[in-house]
Write a protein that holds these residues in place. Structure first.
Motif, PDB file in Angstrom:
ATOM      1  N   TYR A 315     -98.358  18.477 -14.326  1.00 19.01           N
ATOM      2  CA  TYR A 315     -99.590  18.111 -15.034  1.00 19.01           C
ATOM      3  C   TYR A 315    -100.589  19.264 -15.004  1.00 19.01           C
ATOM      4  N   TYR A 316    -100.643  19.950 -13.888  1.00 17.22           N
ATOM      5  CA  TYR A 316    -101.514  21.133 -13.798  1.00 17.22           C
ATOM      6  C   TYR A 316    -101.031  22.214 -14.765  1.00 17.22           C
ATOM      7  N   ALA A 317     -99.699  22.335 -14.931  1.00 22.77           N
ATOM      8  CA  ALA A 317     -99.126  23.401 -15.770  1.00 22.77           C
ATOM      9  C   ALA A 317     -99.397  23.198 -17.252  1.00 22.77           C
ATOM     10  N   PRO A 347     -96.749  16.398 -25.760  1.00 19.49           N
ATOM     11  CA  PRO A 347     -97.991  16.401 -26.565  1.00 19.49           C
ATOM     12  C   PRO A 347     -99.220  16.852 -25.788  1.00 19.49           C
ATOM     13  N   MET A 348     -99.152  16.808 -24.451  1.00 16.72           N
ATOM     14  CA  MET A 348    -100.302  17.192 -23.634  1.00 16.72           C
ATOM     15  C   MET A 348    -100.415  18.709 -23.489  1.00 16.72           C
ATOM     16  N   TRP A 349     -99.367  19.409 -23.896  1.00 21.73           N
ATOM     17  CA  TRP A 349     -99.321  20.848 -23.615  1.00 21.73           C
ATOM     18  C   TRP A 349    -100.213  21.635 -24.563  1.00 21.73           C
ATOM     19  N   LYS A 350    -100.780  22.678 -24.003  1.00 17.51           N
ATOM     20  CA  LYS A 350    -101.569  23.590 -24.826  1.00 17.51           C
ATOM     21  C   LYS A 350    -100.647  24.271 -25.838  1.00 17.51           C
ATOM     22  N   GLU A 351    -101.179  24.604 -27.008  1.00 15.67           N
ATOM     23  CA  GLU A 351    -100.357  25.207 -28.065  1.00 15.67           C
ATOM     24  C   GLU A 351     -99.614  26.434 -27.553  1.00 15.67           C
TER      25      GLU A 351
END
Length: 821
Positions: A315-317, A347-351
């Motif tokens: 989650y931090y990553a 979907p939570m990941w940065k682009e």
């Protein structure tokens, strides 16, 4: 009676695979002196005779009673820097319970000198001969060089025996220390970190002092069990068992997971801890470890500890776009719970960067449609111009596109863009002519033509594409007919011109404009037969000059009988590298010409007026500098603007600047790609100072000549800049350093592009598919800092400029060309 209890396990009860870890090779093989290499160059083809850290393949095989119990297991490819270290577990297709008491592992070290070459051997048993206990932990094995004669081996053995007897070389001391290290590793000694660190430093000093480079040792490691394992024969069945019908089983991967590690991973990643993981934050030390992992190149494998660390702080990553592909590698996709959690995190990941999206379209994620769909969503944001840079690799990704998400995306963009559509058609068309993996490409081209037909003005688009394809077919027939002619070259040129002028073929004046395959933005209206010719070559490539719709001329080289896909790949990567440098405001005046393979053995190359360095050096006694003076002399106004006392080379400043920049650009790019077979006939220069390379038949370090330099930089090029002590040479080096460090930042992108090309039937990639990406990665030297990389590149330049052997080979090549002519 003594009340002491001894706990042990019996080997016959352990139904687990036999594994052993190949760690590292200590010491070096006897190296050839330079004089020995010159006297017998054949010997130097074996790299272990000239390089202390050359590539070696290690194989292992289980033997007993003089018979092999298994086949040979080989290590994966490793590129060694300062030490030959494999650090790899080898698993044999035999169970521990099946091992006889005299079972042993036989190691063999292999090099390549044109053929596979056995260079050394080593043997170690599984069980201690004194007490029949299974060996465990780290072990040291003597290595015997295979090409030594018996007298040399006997002398080495006697020398070592005398040294041990006299206690001069410290063999007995090192043996004592190694036994203590084993006790420490097995937990038989109490641990005290600060004292252990001091002791290990001292042990290293003793080892360095008493171990000579001629001593060769292989360090291996046996698995650790909770209890001592004592040999016992496998259990015998007392009653006959009913025979079962044979069953055919499909084994996907012989490298199965360690059951202990698998259980530990499941406990560590239990779904019960999932909600707590959302709030976990790494401490400073763990944050540094995570950043180090995030910076790993795409091809680097992760250890189990690194995978577990990534999962713990997943989650931090999500806030770091670099972490996504590393996290996906840490997921155990066989575990349904982990797979669901991983997909929910996407979907939570940065682009992510385009390089990571390309990695997710590769074979490693072929069975994970959610991951591939996520990567395609990233590609949707890319403009057509950017997609054009990667289209060659995206077409190759169709091989792994089981859910067809990539195919649908590419077809939709190809239908909407005439330029993308043209290149997409030819890239896929060429792959349909391959003997392997034609299925997905045939489906893609069929779907593309159907989508094109049903699009706006679809009928016109289909007609234009058919006309273009028919025109290329005529060019192929033209090239084949000229090549079939057995007359001298003038007769072939005459035949070519007469065929173009033949009104039946409709080549001189086309009945309708045709799309130029090399550049779909332009249209061909005819061929100028007066400016066409045939090159001197066994394949007789044609020089054709197209008349364009806007009145301009567009010369090309058309080849039939030659696979241009490797040249096409190299030019594509050079074009991409140039764009990456331009994005950083570094213009190195690179002018990559266009190449398009229109079939498996035919294609077109944009013709750029030029002269080879061989002809320049032959025609101009003053070399490249005199050539540039005559083609672009400095004007009187420019002479007057020079600072007082400055040295004038007599060349227009903008032309010299173009020459210096383009030399630096191609120097760096061809080094990264490992372009080989560089001689003065495929190094080209144009009248305006643009320097460039041609003919990329050898890449990734391959070269038909012995002792090829890592970089081709003839001293004649430096002389053309004004010499080693000139200001232009200083600029050249600075451009090289800036370009190299800039491209290193985009190494992941280039590595992922090569990874997608491993199944593309590119000759020099197909030779060693599993090593292709690693070879490019080695050229980037990603383990070095920018400062160290600059020093490394400076050494490459110095070695190339001062190299004597390439000058001799260039001279021999020129003589061969002269006698051939």
């Amino acid at each position: 009676m003594n009340g002491k209890v001894i706990t042990f396990a019996r080997s016959g009860d352990l139904d687990v695979p036999v594994r052993i870890k190949a760690d590292s090779l200590e010491g070096t093989f006897p190296l050839l002196s330079l004089s020995e290499q010159l006297v017998d160059p054949q010997k130097a083809l074996a790299k272990h005779r000239v390089d202390a850290t050359s590539d070696l393949t290690l194989t292992a095989q289980v033997w007993a009673n003089g018979k092999a119990l298994t086949g040979q297991i080989a290590t994966t490819y490793k590129s060694f820097k300062s030490k030959r270290r494999w650090n790899e577990w080898l698993q044999f297709p035999i169970r521990l319970s099946q091992l006889p008491l005299d079972a042993e592992v036989r190691f063999q070290f292999w090099d390549y000198d044109g053929n596979d070459m056995l260079v050394a051997r080593a043997t170690i048993p599984f069980f201690d001969s004194k007490n029949a206990v299974l060996l465990r932990g780290r072990q040291k094995v003597d290595v015997v060089i295979d090409d030594e004669d018996e007298q040399e081996k006997e002398n080495k053995f006697n020398d070592k025996t005398k040294a041990i007897a006299n206690n001069n070389s410290g063999y007995s001391e090192m043996d004592r220390l190694e036994k203590l290290i084993k006790k420490h590793e097995l937990g038989d000694m109490p641990r005290l970190d600060w004292l252990d660190n001091l002791a290990f430093r001292q042990i290293e000093l003793v080892n360095t002092k008493h171990t000579t480079k001629s001593d060769l040792f292989l360090y291996v490691e046996y698995p650790q069990f909770q209890h001592v394992v004592v040999y016992s024969p496998p259990p015998v069945l007392l009653a006959p068992q009913p025979l079962e019908p044979p069953q055919i089983q499909q084994i996907q991967n012989t490298q199965t997971d360690n059951p202990i590690e698998s259980k530990y991973r499941r406990l560590l990643r239990s779904h019960k801890t999932g909600p707590l993981d959302k709030d976990l934050k790494p401490n400073a030390k763990m944050r540094d470890e995570l950043n180090l992992i995030f910076n790993y190149p795409s091809a680097q494998e992760l250890t189990e500890n690194e995978k577990n660390l990534l999962w713990k702080f997943r989650y931090y990553a999500t806030r770091d776009k670099r972490a996504l592909t590393k996290f996906l590698k840490s997921v155990s996709w066989d575990d349904a719970s982990e797979m669901r959690q991983a997909i929910a995190l996407l979907p939570m990941w940065k682009e992510v960067d385009i390089s990571d999206a390309l990695e997710m379209l590769g074979p490693g994620f072929a069975d994970h449609p959610a991951v591939r769909a996520f990567a395609v969503d990233r590609l949707r944001a890319s403009p057509d111009k950017e997609l054009e840079l990667y289209l060659l690799q995206l077409v190759q990704a169709l091989q792994f596109d089981k859910d067809r998400v990539v195919s649908q995306f590419l077809i939709s963009r190809a239908v909407a863009s005439p330029v993308l559509g043209n290149y997409f058609y030819w890239y896929v068309h060429v792959q349909t002519q391959s003997e392997q993996t034609t299925g997905p490409f045939k489906e893609a081209i069929s779907d593309f033509l159907l989508a094109l037909q049903t699009s706006e003005n679809g009928a016109e688009k289909i007609v234009a594409l058919k006309r273009e394809s028919n025109f290329v077919g005529k060019l192929v027939k033209l090239a084949q007919d000229v090549r079939a002619c057995k007359e001298a070259r003038p007769k072939k040129v005459e035949l070519l011109k007469s065929m173009i002028a033949d009104p039946k073929l409709e080549l001189k004046e086309l009945p309708y404009p045709v799309i130029l395959p090399l550049d779909p933005t332009q249209r061909i209206v005819g061929i100028d037969e007066n400016d066409c010719s045939v090159f001197k070559s066994s394949l007789t490539p044609l020089k054709l000059t197209f008349k364009m719709e806007d009145g301009s001329l567009y010369p090309i080289i058309f080849k039939s009988g030659d696979d241009l896909r490797q040249d096409q790949l190299v030019i594509q990567i050079i074009t991409l590298m140039n764009q990456l440098l331009l994005n950083e405001n570094l213009d190195l005046k690179i002018t990559p010409y266009r190449i398009l393979a229109t079939g498996a053995v035919d294609g077109a190359i944009q013709f750029v007026p030029n002269q080879t360095l061989a002809s320049v050096l032959s025609d101009y006694p003053g070399g490249i500098l005199q050539f540039l003076k005559e083609k672009a002399p400095m004007t009187e106004e420019q002479q007057a603007l020079l600072p007082p006392g400055s040295l004038s080379l007599g060349v227009r400043p903008e032309v010299m600047d173009t020459f210096v920049r383009s030399c630096a650009g191609y120097c760096v790019m061809t080094y990264i790609l490992g372009v080989g077979d560089r001689h003065l006939d495929n190094l080209l220069i144009s009248d305006d100072g643009h320097f460039f390379h041609a003919d990329f038949g050898y890449i990734l370090g391959r070269d038909p000549k012995p002792f090829p330099p890592l970089m081709k930089l003839p001293i004649q090029i430096i002389d053309g800049m004004g010499g080693i002590h000139s200001e232009n040479y200083t600029k050249f080096r600075n451009y090289c350093f800036t370009a190299y460090t800039t491209l290193r930042k985009s190494a992941n992108l280039i590595l992922n592009l090569f990874s997608l090309m491993t199944e593309a039937n590119i000759p020099d990639i197909a030779i060693e598919k599993d090593k292709a990406v690693q070879k490019v990665r080695d050229r980037f030297c990603l383990e070095m800092s920018d400062e160290e990389a600059i020093v490394h590149f400076q050494n490459l330049i110095n070695d190339s400029v001062s190299a004597f052997l390439p000058m001799v080979i260039d001279r021999l090549h020129s003589l061969a060309q002269y006698w051939r002519a």
